[in-house]
Design a protein around this motif. Sequence first.
Motif, PDB file in Angstrom:
ATOM      1  N   ARG A  42      23.345  50.100  57.034  1.00 38.13           N
ATOM      2  CA  ARG A  42      22.796  50.459  56.023  1.00 38.13           C
ATOM      3  C   ARG A  42      23.647  50.351  54.774  1.00 38.13           C
ATOM      4  N   VAL A  43      24.750  50.970  55.043  1.00 32.00           N
ATOM      5  CA  VAL A  43      25.811  50.908  53.807  1.00 32.00           C
ATOM      6  C   VAL A  43      25.956  49.435  53.531  1.00 32.00           C
ATOM      7  N   TRP A  44      26.001  48.441  54.642  1.00 28.65           N
ATOM      8  CA  TRP A  44      26.665  47.181  54.443  1.00 28.65           C
ATOM      9  C   TRP A  44      25.187  46.340  53.512  1.00 28.65           C
ATOM     10  N   HIS A  45      24.037  47.005  53.857  1.00 28.24           N
ATOM     11  CA  HIS A  45      22.927  46.290  52.873  1.00 28.24           C
ATOM     12  C   HIS A  45      22.973  46.922  51.450  1.00 28.24           C
ATOM     13  N   ASP A  46      23.403  47.907  51.457  1.00 26.49           N
ATOM     14  CA  ASP A  46      23.595  48.785  49.996  1.00 26.49           C
ATOM     15  C   ASP A  46      24.881  47.623  49.150  1.00 26.49           C
ATOM     16  N   VAL A  47      25.731  47.397  49.948  1.00 21.39           N
ATOM     17  CA  VAL A  47      26.806  46.719  49.245  1.00 21.39           C
ATOM     18  C   VAL A  47      26.494  45.353  48.968  1.00 21.39           C
TER      19      VAL A  47
END
Length: 382
Positions: free
Chosen positions: A162-167
């Motif tokens: 999920r952090v990856w998609h935010d980034v």
Amino acid sequence: MTRRQFSREFKLEAVRLVNERGISLVQASRDLDVGESILRRWIKEVTSDPGQAFPGQGQLKPDQQEIDRLRREVAKLKAERDILKKGRGLLREGVDMKFGFVAKHRGIWPVRWLCEALGVSRSGFHAWLTRSPSARARSDEILGAHVKASFVGSDRTYGARRVWHDVLAEGDVCGLHRIERLMREQALRARPRRRGLPSDKGERNEAAANVLDRQFVATAPNQKWIADFTYLWTAEGWLYVAAVIDLFSRRVVGWSMSVTMTAQLVADALMMAIWRRGKPDALMHHSDQGSQYSSEQFQKLLADHNVSCSMSRSGNVWDNAAMESFFSSLKTERTARKVYRTRDQARADVFDYIERFYNLRRRHSTIGYLSPMEFERNKASG
């Protein structure tokens, strides 16, 4: 006057306070109520031989020296195995990756062992520490800030994907594995599902009567001590923390930490209390009915020091409410929602909370909003 004694665990944590946590020797000496010359001697002893510092009185016999040497060799071999296991794949990487691993884990293992296991030189590592960061490192620093912002913005609930998609949504271009690495390096770990708490599977012996009977007031030091232990989660597993509190001032007079909840854990905490306070007369020790406190080893320790035993009634936490209050304060004010990557990190934090905050400065409502040490000083001078 009884000569003060300190456990090996206390000495090691006191040395780490100065060597690893940036506290000055003068400040640490004042906070821990230990002479500067004594603390300086402890630091010198650890520096000269970290593994064998504070062995106790007397010299080792030749056969004991050989056993000690073999133990050190085994410890080093185990460390090398663990280093290579933790850093698997690094042997095929460049020196920057290896030096980064050494820098990250030098608080766990000696730099010499780390460098030998990874096949790099110590001089090269120390030169690398002072070298200007590479373009990749600068990029990691910027991206790492974005990763942390996403993680904190999710109230610490997002995992790497999920952090990856935010980034990616912010316009950064990177892979999932890089996000996972940056989260590990910053100890950003999504709040886990509630894990099962450790259970006490030890054999319980006959319990003592509840002599304390919830009378959590003492008119002088060393009349009533209460004791219990709790557990803290780290990335390496559970860390068990035992403590002994003097009800007169609510001061933590003894503590111990271990990876297992055995009778030795609570015995070490009691021995620290006895060393600190001298061999007290007419002392009552109150605990729950756990197998550690009812064990033959611990009961013999109480008898050897003429300490009477009191135990809470089965299943009644209010019988040791003052102890529960302390552990609640420890977790609420210090350890709650912290992520400890190692047990050593948790040990250092608990040591700091007890010796440099709770005993020294924390105002306690039960004793007129004074700290335990200030309360004792006032009573002694008044």
